[in-house]
Design a protein around this motif. Structure first.
Motif, PDB file in Angstrom:
ATOM      1  N   ILE A 133      -9.408 -14.032 -18.682  1.00  0.00           N
ATOM      2  CA  ILE A 133      -9.697 -12.615 -18.974  1.00  0.00           C
ATOM      3  C   ILE A 133     -10.289 -11.962 -17.735  1.00  0.00           C
ATOM      4  O   ILE A 133     -11.175 -12.530 -17.087  1.00  0.00           O
ATOM      5  N   VAL A 134      -9.762 -10.779 -17.401  1.00  0.00           N
ATOM      6  CA  VAL A 134     -10.285 -10.017 -16.257  1.00  0.00           C
ATOM      7  C   VAL A 134     -10.780  -8.662 -16.745  1.00  0.00           C
ATOM      8  O   VAL A 134     -10.439  -8.223 -17.853  1.00  0.00           O
ATOM      9  N   GLY A 135     -11.584  -8.001 -15.922  1.00  0.00           N
ATOM     10  CA  GLY A 135     -12.219  -6.746 -16.323  1.00  0.00           C
ATOM     11  C   GLY A 135     -11.496  -5.508 -15.835  1.00  0.00           C
ATOM     12  O   GLY A 135     -10.610  -5.569 -14.976  1.00  0.00           O
ATOM     13  N   LEU A 136     -11.895  -4.377 -16.395  1.00  0.00           N
ATOM     14  CA  LEU A 136     -11.320  -3.082 -16.039  1.00  0.00           C
ATOM     15  C   LEU A 136     -12.353  -2.002 -16.325  1.00  0.00           C
ATOM     16  O   LEU A 136     -13.192  -2.171 -17.214  1.00  0.00           O
ATOM     17  N   ASP A 137     -12.304  -0.902 -15.548  1.00  0.00           N
ATOM     18  CA  ASP A 137     -13.135   0.271 -15.851  1.00  0.00           C
ATOM     19  C   ASP A 137     -12.249   1.490 -15.694  1.00  0.00           C
ATOM     20  O   ASP A 137     -12.101   2.028 -14.612  1.00  0.00           O
ATOM     21  N   GLU A 235     -11.674   5.672 -27.899  1.00  0.00           N
ATOM     22  CA  GLU A 235     -11.742   4.218 -27.800  1.00  0.00           C
ATOM     23  C   GLU A 235     -11.409   3.857 -26.356  1.00  0.00           C
ATOM     24  O   GLU A 235     -10.764   4.626 -25.653  1.00  0.00           O
ATOM     25  N   THR A 236     -11.855   2.695 -25.929  1.00  0.00           N
ATOM     26  CA  THR A 236     -11.569   2.296 -24.552  1.00  0.00           C
ATOM     27  C   THR A 236     -10.225   1.572 -24.434  1.00  0.00           C
ATOM     28  O   THR A 236      -9.681   1.429 -23.339  1.00  0.00           O
ATOM     29  N   GLN A 261     -13.044  -4.425 -21.218  1.00  0.00           N
ATOM     30  CA  GLN A 261     -13.609  -3.170 -20.721  1.00  0.00           C
ATOM     31  C   GLN A 261     -14.822  -2.771 -21.555  1.00  0.00           C
ATOM     32  O   GLN A 261     -14.818  -2.916 -22.774  1.00  0.00           O
ATOM     33  N   VAL A 262     -15.858  -2.255 -20.853  1.00  0.00           N
ATOM     34  CA  VAL A 262     -17.050  -1.718 -21.520  1.00  0.00           C
ATOM     35  C   VAL A 262     -17.159  -0.262 -21.096  1.00  0.00           C
ATOM     36  O   VAL A 262     -17.061   0.037 -19.902  1.00  0.00           O
ATOM     37  N   ALA A 396     -21.331  -1.464 -28.324  1.00  0.00           N
ATOM     38  CA  ALA A 396     -22.515  -1.932 -27.583  1.00  0.00           C
ATOM     39  C   ALA A 396     -23.794  -1.436 -28.252  1.00  0.00           C
ATOM     40  O   ALA A 396     -24.793  -2.155 -28.321  1.00  0.00           O
ATOM     41  N   ASP A 397     -23.769  -0.194 -28.755  1.00  0.00           N
ATOM     42  CA  ASP A 397     -24.970   0.360 -29.402  1.00  0.00           C
ATOM     43  C   ASP A 397     -25.235  -0.356 -30.723  1.00  0.00           C
ATOM     44  O   ASP A 397     -26.370  -0.693 -31.051  1.00  0.00           O
TER      45      ASP A 397
END
Ligand code: ATP
Length: 531
Positions: A133-137, A235-236, A261-262, A396-397
């Motif tokens: 798994i890799v990240g994204l913004d 939504e992300t 993604q966050v 997250a909240d």
């Protein structure tokens, strides 16, 4: 789960909002009936308010039926947590000096640490410790066609009724008697008469239900009339789908692989409330896992227990967590299967996170509407196919709120009440507090600052000398600081300090030189691995 129609059923009070986004008043509508969720056994795969009004919306516990699992919430009422949050600087009502803005909350000095720690813990488990798994913004603003293709422009809505006299709006599915209805029935023009619905606020007549789109719009470009209408993402996930090919190619990933993604998401919720549980601006932590179609069911089954285990590893009581599978008439049109991880909040069992088998809906639709080929070529089998997606979608909240609630406890110690936030050390805002036994002794204070400065290079540490030692300990207990280091007169002689443990309240004498090492070792030992 993400609610493109059909919107999934939720139990709870209808919570009113004024037409035009004004300030909501506290509604005291009829209690509704909690759903009777199915508990699922998982199979683990071997592999893998800007107007005046009340700032805090609190809603009574609304489970009129006995809780099917007879699980008590960690705190009886939300006021305890809201009070602590405000008093100690975890969460403040947004724009408070102007009367607040409904369903937007700001995180104070301790709250931002807690939420950052939650996001870090998620990222560690979902990206850092995994190879697949890799990240994204991606941007909050995206091409408006994306929301047409995804179905959000047409379908991202809740059936809503409006009071003819007070103009407040309510979600139909939150009225008693409507909880188990499917989306078509919720939009039936005869539902108000059939169920005898009236305005929970003033008893006024309600109009026929209509769809209320939850997306927030804005304008891109300097001249509003000519500017393009764009949406604040609800939504992300869509940012991940439209970047799928770029990420796959640049990260050289082979199916199965995931993108995480966050980031912020925005929804014009009809019924916001229950503190940070339902906000109009919030953060999501989403991961989309791209797989071969025939393996999607197995990957779904593997992700389910893993995601519940993540909450447990960071301290949430297992008995206050459960799975709930969506009924077939609750499933969004794209979803093959959907299971929520639910938590026993003081206001009932509610969704914490959704796990969804989305089939080939997303990449298939974006491929068709953009004209770009988003197929995957499997060199091993020489097949071309649109990958199916298994999604884990958490807030997250909501997660930070859950960790806060579940960690709260009141104890009696030597006839006095002790309030403790038993937060996992990784989530605690401060890991360690350095305290002087005698603040009038400059050598003691200087030694404290030396220890604290050294600690701060590694972790969050704080110095406090504004009360007697007993009170200083209680303050740190109440904000969840796992360890306190106290410097006393003897420390000046022998170079040793006292380390006090939050939970056991035991005290240990160690060399001042070893404090940073001691704390970092403890943090490392407590950190969950391989989630
Ligand atoms: P709910 O049923 O509670 O409205 P949902 O089904 O609309 O949630 P999803 O669309 O699946 O939620 O979003 C994934 C996650 O994002 C949820 O599990 C939740 O943790 C979080 N989330 C969704 N809406 C909100 C909101 N308005 N405020 C805070 N968190 C939210």
């Amino acid at each position: 789960m993400r609610s493109i129609v059909p919107r999934r059923h939720r139990a709870g009070d209808p919570r009113p909002t004024r037409t035009g986004g004004g300030s909501p008043a506290l509604g005291r509508p009829k209690p509704s009936v909690a759903p009777n969720p199915a508990t699922i056994r998982a199979t683990v795969l071997p592999s893998a308010h800007a107007t005046r009004g009340p700032l805090v919306e609190l809603h009574p516990v609304t489970d009129p039926k006995p809780d099917p699992n007879a699980v008590a919430p960690s705190v009886r009422d939300l006021e305890t947590i809201v009070g602590l949050s405000k008093r100690r600087g975890f969460v403040f009502p947004s724009s408070e000096i102007y009367g607040g803005i409904n369903a937007v909350w700001d995180y104070g000095p301790l709250g931002v640490e807690l939420k950052n720690n939650v996001k870090r813990a998620w990222w560690r488990a979902m990206v850092q410790e995994r190879d697949d798994i890799v990240g994204l913004d991606s941007g909050i603003l995206m091409h408006p066609q994306i929301w047409v293709t995804s179905g959000h422009v047409a379908e991202f809505n809740d059936p809503m009724v409006e009071c003819a006299t007070c103009k407040r709006r309510f979600r139909v599915d939150e009225f008693a008697g409507a909880e188990d209805l499917g989306p078509k029935e919720l939009l039936d023009p005869g539902i108000v008469a059939r169920l005898g619905l009236a305005c929970p606020n003033d008893g006024g007549p309600l109009n026929a239900p209509r769809r209320f789109n939850l997306m927030l719009k804005t304008f891109l470009g300097p001249v509003e009339d000519e500017a393009a209408v764009v949406y604040l993402r609800p939504e992300t996930a869509q940012g991940i789908y439209v970047n799928y090919r770029n990420v796959r190619d640049t990260a050289r990933k082979k199916v199965p692989f995931g993108i995480a993604q966050v980031g912020k998401a925005f929804r014009n919720e009809i019924s916001p409330g229950n503190f940070v549980f339902r906000m109009r601006e919030f953060e999501q932590m989403e991961m989309q896992y791209f797989v071969r179609p025939e393996t999607a069911a197995d990957y779904f089954d593997a992700w389910m227990p893993r995601r519940k285990a993540w909450y447990e590893a960071y301290g949430v009581s297992p008995e206050r967590l459960r799975f709930r599978e969506h009924r077939p008439d609750e499933l969004a049109h794209y979803a093959k299967k959907a299971v929520d991880v639910e938590y026993r909040f003081p206001f009932g069992w509610k969704e914490l996170e959704g796990i969804h088998n989305r089939g080939d809906w997303d990449l298939g639709r974006h491929s068709k509407e953009s004209g770009e080929n988003l197929e995957y070529f499997d060199p091993a089998t020489e097949e071309h196919f649109i990958p199916w997606i298994v999604e884990t979608s958490a807030g997250a909240d909501r997660a930070a709120f859950t960790f806060l609630i579940d960690a709260y406890r009141e104890e009696e110690v030597r006839g006095e009440k002790r309030v403790v936030l038993g937060l996992h050390p990784d989530l605690a805002p401060y890991k360690v507090a350095v305290l002087p036994l005698l603040k009038k002794r400059p050598e003691i204070v200087a030694m404290c600052h030396r220890i604290k400065s050294d600690l701060k290079r590694q972790t969050m540490a704080v110095y406090d000398d504004t009360a007697a030692i007993g009170k200083l300990y209680r303050r740190q207990d109440e904000i969840g600081t796992p360890w306190c280091v106290t410097v006393d007169v003897d420390s000046l002689e022998d170079g040793n300090v006292t380390v006090r443990d939050r939970d056991a309240m035991t005290q240990e004498r160690i060399s001042a030189d070893q404090v940073t090492r001691y704390i970092t070792d403890k943090l490392d030992a407590a950190r969950p691995r391989g989630l």
